[in-house]
Design a protein around this motif. Structure first.
Motif, PDB file in Angstrom:
ATOM      1  N   GLY A 107       0.803  -1.213   0.000  1.00  0.00           N
ATOM      2  CA  GLY A 107       0.000   0.000   0.000  1.00  0.00           C
ATOM      3  C   GLY A 107       0.836   1.264   0.000  1.00  0.00           C
TER       4      GLY A 107
ATOM      5  N   SER B 134       3.259   5.759  -6.290  1.00  0.00           N
ATOM      6  CA  SER B 134       2.286   5.589  -7.368  1.00  0.00           C
ATOM      7  C   SER B 134       2.941   5.195  -8.688  1.00  0.00           C
TER       8      SER B 134
ATOM      9  N   ARG C   2       3.196   1.371  -8.858  1.00  0.00           N
ATOM     10  CA  ARG C   2       2.022   0.526  -8.623  1.00  0.00           C
ATOM     11  C   ARG C   2       1.587  -0.243  -9.856  1.00  0.00           C
TER      12      ARG C   2
ATOM     13  N   LYS D  50       0.969  -4.301 -10.217  1.00  0.00           N
ATOM     14  CA  LYS D  50      -0.302  -4.872 -10.675  1.00  0.00           C
ATOM     15  C   LYS D  50      -0.075  -6.027 -11.636  1.00  0.00           C
TER      16      LYS D  50
ATOM     17  N   SER E 288      -1.516  -5.665  -4.534  1.00  0.00           N
ATOM     18  CA  SER E 288      -1.966  -4.356  -4.070  1.00  0.00           C
ATOM     19  C   SER E 288      -2.078  -4.409  -2.558  1.00  0.00           C
TER      20      SER E 288
ATOM     21  N   ASP F 180      -3.125  -2.018   1.367  1.00  0.00           N
ATOM     22  CA  ASP F 180      -3.834  -0.943   2.051  1.00  0.00           C
ATOM     23  C   ASP F 180      -3.100  -0.637   3.346  1.00  0.00           C
TER      24      ASP F 180
END
Length: 492
Positions: A166, A170, A173, A177, A182, A184
């Motif tokens: 998490g 950015s 990311r 993927k 992914s 949190d």
């Protein structure tokens, strides 16, 4: 007679079989583990060796050996240590695969080793390998949770993976993927908090210190909520007073939250002795804190860090702080000498060192702004404000300094909880600096977004988060843009 012989052979066989494969986190292993978590690495090695001699088929020492490597590399940040020890990962995983597959530690221990090496690989920017190992660890833990849903340590690794994934910037990311990964951060941190409460009530209470270690780092580095500082310090107080990690974390968390005097108290009170692993980062933190306070011996700790540190990071930043230390004392020759060291020594792998190099190649800083910056970083907001009290934009020649004046005032008022004054000055910084290569305007927009988010004004929060994102080609761009995008997620 025959039956007695058969029974005897069965007992012998079963005993030998059980001796071939077992996971016994016994008292000796717990003591070794606790020594590691206190950075008493040599003591831990002795205890691990004793366990191997007494119980050569116990799989836990294999895992503990990896902890030793993990904290050795984590504290030294040495690429040489990393290159020398990384071969141990596959050796240990092979050894663990020969252990008792019916134990909840079987898959868990393999996942732990993959997580630890993934964290180290990320530190040395081997992101592909790190992603592969996190993916393996995630699969192993999911299988282990299915097999042993009541095995509490599973939650430690799962929470950490959730936080790491998490917290990935950015720009990385999309890469993750491709692995279907992914995470949190908030969810992972909540799980760690729950573990701090539940572990002492179980037979796995010895894991609490490690959970607190990762909780403190996650809250400080990934969540970055200044309102949580006291909660983190309260949790850190639970660690053993003989732990060098405790002193480091208390100082680190305090320095990150502008509690300079607290940071110095914790760091200068660190336990000492040959039993502890060398940890040069403590000297770096002390040096920074003393620069913020304008202490005369700040240079002693920064020089000690440079001399003893074997890693790749913060060398340029330490030399820059030494340059500023002498500039503030009127010694321009030493100032220039240390600027040369900034340009020639160290690496530019992290933003701090990149920024140090940029500053070393820029114009000489204004002394009032420089003092205000250091006082602010230490949380001495009144002193910082006094440095700028009689200054206005027209009193500065350089555009850089005009922008920084308003940015610095904005930051001081922001942390002093004078939001209206902060917003006025942040806006002036944006107006003056939106096309500059300095980070002041972009970070001012980010801070404005945070103020409006806290006020529940989502429209204005979105406006300023997008303003921060729209500014390009400036210092700390990736970091500011990533934080702004996180802010947009929260207010959309």
């Amino acid at each position: 007679m025959y039956r007695k012989i058969v029974a005897f052979l069965i007992i012998v066989f079963c005993t030998q079989f059980s001796a071939k494969a077992n996971f016994d986190f016994n008292n000796n292993c717990i003591k070794a583990y606790q020594a590691i978590m206190q950075l008493k690495i040599n003591e831990a090695k002795i205890l691990i060796l004793r366990e191997k001699q007494q119980n050569p088929n116990n799989g836990i020492p294999v895992l503990l050996d990896n902890y030793v490597d993990y904290f050795t590399i984590l504290t030294s940040e040495s690429k040489a240590d990393y290159d020398r020890l990384k071969k141990n990962r596959n050796i240990r995983l092979d050894l663990l695969e020969e252990q008792d597959s019916k134990s909840p530690y079987y898959l868990f221990a393999q996942a732990e080793i993959n997580i630890q090496w993934a964290l180290l690989q990320g530190k040395f920017q081997e992101y592909f390998s790190a992603a592969l190992n996190l993916n393996r660890a995630d699969d192993l833990l999911k299988e282990n949770i299915e097999k042993f849903p009541n095995f509490l340590p599973n939650k430690k690794g799962a929470a950490l993976i959730n936080i790491v994934l998490g917290a990935v910037p950015s720009n990385l990311r999309g890469f993750l993927k491709t692995f279907g990964l992914s995470g949190d951060v908030q969810s992972g941190v909540r799980d760690l908090e729950n573990l701090i409460i539940s572990l002492p009530k179980s037979s796995y209470g010895f894991y609490r210190d490690e959970v607190i270690f990762f909780y403190a780092l996650s809250e400080t580095e990934a969540v970055k909520n200044k309102n949580n500082q006291q909660k983190i310090i309260t949790q850190l107080a639970l660690l053993n007073n003989q732990s060098l990690i405790k002193s480091y974390l208390q100082g680190y968390v305090s320095s990150k939250n502008f509690r300079n005097d607290d940071a110095l108290t914790y760091l200068l009170g660190s336990p000492e002795g040959n039993q502890y692993k060398d940890f040069a980062a403590i000297d770096y933190l002390i040096g920074n804190a003393k620069v913020n306070k304008m202490d005369t011996d700040a240079n002693v700790y920064l020089l000690k860090y440079i001399k003893e540190y074997r890693g790749l990071n913060f060398i340029k930043d330490a030399y820059l702080k030494l340059a500023y230390y002498h500039l503030l004392r009127g010694d321009k020759d030493k100032y220039q000498s240390y600027l040369k060291m900034v340009r020639s020594q160290g690496n530019i792998l992290i933003e701090k060192d990149k920024q140090a190099l940029r500053e070393a190649n820029d114009n000489v800083p204004n002394l009032d702004l420089l003092k205000a910056r250091f006082f602010f970083d230490g949380g001495y907001y009144n002193k910082a404000l006094l440095q700028l009290k009689n200054r206005n934009a027209d009193s500065f020649k350089l555009a850089r300094d005009k922008i920084e004046l308003f940015y610095r005032l904005g930051r001081i008022y922001d942390e002093s909880e004078k939001d209206s004054d902060a917003l006025v000055n942040y806006q002036k910084a944006i107006t003056l600096g939106k096309t500059s290569t300095y980070y002041f305007a972009a970070n001012a927009a980010l801070c404005m977004g945070a103020i409006f988010e806290a006020r529940k004004d989502k429209a204005k929060a979105r406006l300023y988060y997008n303003t921060a994102i729209d500014m390009k080609q400036h210092e700390y761009q990736n970091s500011i843009e990533s934080k702004a995008k996180e802010g947009l997620k929260r207010v959309n």
